[in-house]
Design a protein around this motif. Structure first.
Motif, PDB file in Angstrom:
ATOM      1  N   GLU A  27     -12.287  10.642  -1.328  1.00 53.70           N
ATOM      2  CA  GLU A  27     -12.727  10.362  -2.691  1.00 53.70           C
ATOM      3  C   GLU A  27     -14.207  10.010  -2.792  1.00 53.70           C
ATOM      4  OE1 GLU A  27     -11.395   7.545  -6.487  1.00 53.70           O
ATOM      5  OE2 GLU A  27     -10.365   7.378  -4.551  1.00 53.70           O
ATOM      6  N   GLU A  66      -6.231  -4.500  -7.218  1.00 53.93           N
ATOM      7  CA  GLU A  66      -5.637  -4.155  -8.513  1.00 53.93           C
ATOM      8  C   GLU A  66      -4.830  -2.872  -8.413  1.00 53.93           C
ATOM      9  OE1 GLU A  66      -9.009  -4.026 -11.072  1.00 53.93           O
ATOM     10  OE2 GLU A  66      -9.387  -6.182 -10.946  1.00 53.93           O
ATOM     11  N   ARG A  67      -5.304  -1.917  -7.633  1.00 53.82           N
ATOM     12  CA  ARG A  67      -4.546  -0.673  -7.444  1.00 53.82           C
ATOM     13  C   ARG A  67      -3.274  -0.924  -6.655  1.00 53.82           C
ATOM     14  NH1 ARG A  67      -7.948   2.786  -4.241  1.00 53.82           N
ATOM     15  NH2 ARG A  67      -6.279   4.292  -4.456  1.00 53.82           N
ATOM     16  N   MET A  80     -10.953  -4.220  -6.667  1.00 55.54           N
ATOM     17  CA  MET A  80     -10.496  -2.967  -7.285  1.00 55.54           C
ATOM     18  C   MET A  80      -9.341  -2.385  -6.486  1.00 55.54           C
ATOM     19  SD  MET A  80     -14.256  -1.386  -8.242  1.00 55.54           S
ATOM     20  CE  MET A  80     -13.641   0.196  -8.814  1.00 55.54           C
ATOM     21  N   LEU A  81      -9.424  -2.491  -5.155  1.00 57.37           N
ATOM     22  CA  LEU A  81      -8.322  -2.020  -4.310  1.00 57.37           C
ATOM     23  C   LEU A  81      -7.091  -2.889  -4.533  1.00 57.37           C
ATOM     24  CD1 LEU A  81      -7.433  -0.035  -2.075  1.00 57.37           C
ATOM     25  CD2 LEU A  81      -8.191  -1.735  -0.406  1.00 57.37           C
ATOM     26  N   GLU A 133      -7.390   9.884  -0.759  1.00 57.80           N
ATOM     27  CA  GLU A 133      -8.080   8.589  -0.774  1.00 57.80           C
ATOM     28  C   GLU A 133      -9.309   8.617   0.137  1.00 57.80           C
ATOM     29  OE1 GLU A 133      -6.819   4.965  -1.589  1.00 57.80           O
ATOM     30  OE2 GLU A 133      -6.108   6.070  -3.323  1.00 57.80           O
ATOM     31  N   LYS A 156      -0.310  -1.802  -8.599  1.00 56.63           N
ATOM     32  CA  LYS A 156       0.273  -0.756  -9.451  1.00 56.63           C
ATOM     33  C   LYS A 156       1.004   0.321  -8.662  1.00 56.63           C
ATOM     34  CE  LYS A 156      -3.426  -1.410 -12.852  1.00 56.63           C
ATOM     35  NZ  LYS A 156      -4.609  -0.818 -13.510  1.00 56.63           N
ATOM     36  N   ILE A 157       0.994   0.211  -7.328  1.00 58.05           N
ATOM     37  CA  ILE A 157       1.648   1.227  -6.524  1.00 58.05           C
ATOM     38  C   ILE A 157       3.160   1.114  -6.680  1.00 58.05           C
ATOM     39  CG2 ILE A 157       2.079   1.977  -4.150  1.00 58.05           C
ATOM     40  CD1 ILE A 157      -0.766   1.152  -3.491  1.00 58.05           C
ATOM     41  N   ASP A 170       0.855  -1.177   0.000  1.00 62.73           N
ATOM     42  CA  ASP A 170       0.000   0.000   0.000  1.00 62.73           C
ATOM     43  C   ASP A 170       0.901   1.240   0.000  1.00 62.73           C
ATOM     44  OD1 ASP A 170      -2.216   1.623   0.116  1.00 62.73           O
ATOM     45  OD2 ASP A 170      -2.979   0.873   2.033  1.00 62.73           O
ATOM     46  N   TYR A 171       0.283   2.401  -0.139  1.00 63.58           N
ATOM     47  CA  TYR A 171       1.054   3.640  -0.224  1.00 63.58           C
ATOM     48  C   TYR A 171       2.013   3.869   0.942  1.00 63.58           C
ATOM     49  CZ  TYR A 171      -2.055   4.877  -4.080  1.00 63.58           C
ATOM     50  OH  TYR A 171      -2.739   4.880  -5.260  1.00 63.58           O
ATOM     51  N   GLU A 181     -15.457  -3.402  -4.527  1.00 63.13           N
ATOM     52  CA  GLU A 181     -14.332  -2.519  -4.231  1.00 63.13           C
ATOM     53  C   GLU A 181     -13.115  -3.286  -3.727  1.00 63.13           C
ATOM     54  OE1 GLU A 181     -13.920   0.881  -4.528  1.00 63.13           O
ATOM     55  OE2 GLU A 181     -15.803   0.932  -5.654  1.00 63.13           O
ATOM     56  N   LYS A 197      -1.582  12.056  -0.135  1.00 60.83           N
ATOM     57  CA  LYS A 197      -2.187  11.011  -0.951  1.00 60.83           C
ATOM     58  C   LYS A 197      -3.282  10.284  -0.193  1.00 60.83           C
ATOM     59  CE  LYS A 197      -2.776   8.242  -4.401  1.00 60.83           C
ATOM     60  NZ  LYS A 197      -3.466   8.716  -5.607  1.00 60.83           N
TER      61      LYS A 197
END
Length: 497
Positions: free
Chosen positions: A298, A488-489, A485-486, A295, A492-493, A202-203, A482, A291
């Motif tokens: 959003e 998948e994100r 979807m989370l 989130e 890509k981080i 995660d971020y 969701e 960031k």
């Protein structure tokens, strides 16, 4: 209930069980409290000493059963020993790290008379770190370019949190918090970098990657293993805790500060006051905070109908609860969303089971939280699978007129298991089940019940439940699309934003 009382007050929560199945029914709750570092004393009955040597009704080795899930498990074999046994059990339950203890009381011993008197209560004073080691720690921090703090469960002790916030304010060092350390630093503080602990990247990992020194404060490996954030085992780490660091290939601190955690940070604060604040580079930490705030905001204004996104549900829960109010989260997909998106102003205002991770805590836990903190609003966020583990406690809440609210995220399945299997295999087994008629259940149990189908109506529904005197339930259809979807994100981080 005993666990939540212990976590909120620091006092021992005591629970009782009969012999045999009464004792075995306590095991999961005791294990959960022990690994979540809650001071608990479990007292169970047992068959008479005169029949323990043979096959006998409901007799089993309960002391042996409790040993793996407690700090100490002991049987009373003479009535005069009770003061010493009780004193030791409570003493061990509260000393760092807190946990569970167990006393077994055989029926014939329980029937005996005794002149033995209770021993004086008291807590031993914890040792403090030496000045020499704190000088070494301070010099290492001063020489760093981008230090970062990871706060764990031990950091939410009130005095620790106060000293930690002072240290962050003086130095500017940001803090990542584990699930059970929420509120150690106020969510509105610029030093709050929110939560670490998701299974995927995660971020917050970006801030860890940018740091040249990690200071762990009350960090508990049972929550979030170091292999998740220190896979190569090469990061420079300073370990500050009540106990020495666990031996782990991915967690090899260069310096270990063992002793009273609050006093140790106070000693650092004294050195900051003496020497001033070093020049640090916190650009990555500032980017992370911006960031994550993006989130969180959003989905604040979602107006979807027929289902509600997890992000919107969490935003509305935060909006209706004050700084001192308490949220309890069960275990399931909802826990991951609460952990990532629900932030706190104060320690002890978000209670998540994240050591043993047992389902079923929030409903009885909410009853206990209201008894321990009668002036706070109490809201339990549960999955439908989680609340059904202990649904009979709805009767307890009704009988006690517990002023609590339960928010049920309904997906008719064990959502977290489905999420994990989907990630691992691309599909999942049949994890679905049929729920009760929630409103009918509420009516039969003496609860106020309401379904909320549309995102725009959720805050009003929550406010109605929270202002109702007595137990109330709000049920929402949760949009767990969701979840993937989370995921998948997460994939890509990148290391940098």
């Amino acid at each position: 209930m005993a666990e939540i009382h212990g976590r909120l007050t620091g006092e021992v929560g005591v629970c009782l069980g009969t012999l045999g199945p009464g004792a075995t029914n306590l095991i999961t709750g005791v294990a959960d409290g022990n690994m979540d570092r809650a001071p608990i004393l479990a007292i169970t009955g047992q068959g008479a000493l005169t029949r323990q040597h043979k096959e006998s009704h409901q007799v089993m080795d309960v002391v042996g059963l409790f040993r793996p899930v407690t700090k100490w498990s002991c049987a009373v074999n003479h009535a005069d020993n009770i003061p010493e046994i009780v004193h030791k059990a409570i003493k061990l339950a509260v000393v760092e790290k807190p946990g569970a203890t167990h006393i077994e009381l055989p029926e014939d011993i329980a029937a005996n008379e005794t002149d033995a008197r209770p021993m004086r209560p008291g807590r031993p004073r914890r040792p403090v770190p030496e000045n020499k080691i704190m000088d070494e720690v301070w010099e290492r921090i001063r020489s760093a370019k981008s230090p970062l703090i990871i706060a764990g469960n031990g950091a939410i002790r009130t005095s620790v949190s106060e000293q930690l916030c002072q240290f962050c304010h003086a130095t500017g060092i940001g803090v990542l918090m584990t699930f059970m350390a929420k509120g150690a630093v106020d969510m509105d503080s610029e030093h709050c970098l929110f939560t670490i602990g998701m299974g995927q990247r995660d971020y917050p990992q970006s801030a860890i990657d940018a740091a040249d020194l990690i200071i762990t404060v009350g960090y508990d490996l049972v929550e979030y293993g170091p292999e998740k954030w220190n896979a190569e085992g090469a990061r420079d780490i300073i370990h500050m805790d009540f106990l020495p660091a666990e031996s782990d290939c991915n967690y090899q601190p260069q310096i270990e500060v063992v002793g009273d955690l609050s006093h140790g940070i106070e000693m650092l604060n004294a050195r900051v006051a003496r020497d001033g604040t070093p020049e640090f580079d916190f650009a990555s930490q500032a980017k992370l905070r911006r960031k994550m705030l993006e989130e969180f905001a959003e989905h604040d204004d979602d107006d979807t109908k027929g289902s509600i996104r997890p992000q919107k549900a969490i935003a509305d829960v935060r909006a209706v609860l004050g700084p001192h109010d308490i949220l309890l989260s069960g275990v399931g997909a909802h826990k991951m969303w609460v952990a990532r998106h629900y932030q706190c102003h104060e320690p002890g205002t978000c209670l998540i089971s994240n050591g043993f991770c047992s389902m079923g805590m929030p409903l009885p836990g909410a009853i206990s939280a209201k008894l321990s903190r009668p002036d706070a609003k109490i809201l339990a966020v549960v999955g439908d699978g989680d609340v059904m583990m202990n649904v009979q406690e709805m009767e307890t809440a009704s009988r006690l007129s517990s002023d609590i609210t339960v928010l049920v995220w309904e997906d008719h399945a064990y959502g977290l298991i489905a999420w994990k299997q989907q990630q691992e295999f691309g599909h999942h087994t049949d994890l679905s089940f049929t729920n009760p008629d929630w409103l009918g259940l509420c009516a039969s149990m003496g609860w106020q019940g309401e379904r909320c189908e549309d995102a725009a109506d959720l805050q009003d529904a929550l406010n109605r439940a929270l202002t109702h005197k007595g137990p109330a339930m709000v049920v929402i259809p949760i949009d767990y699309r969701e979840n993937m979807m989370l995921t998948e994100r997460f994939g890509k981080i990148e290391t940098t934003f």
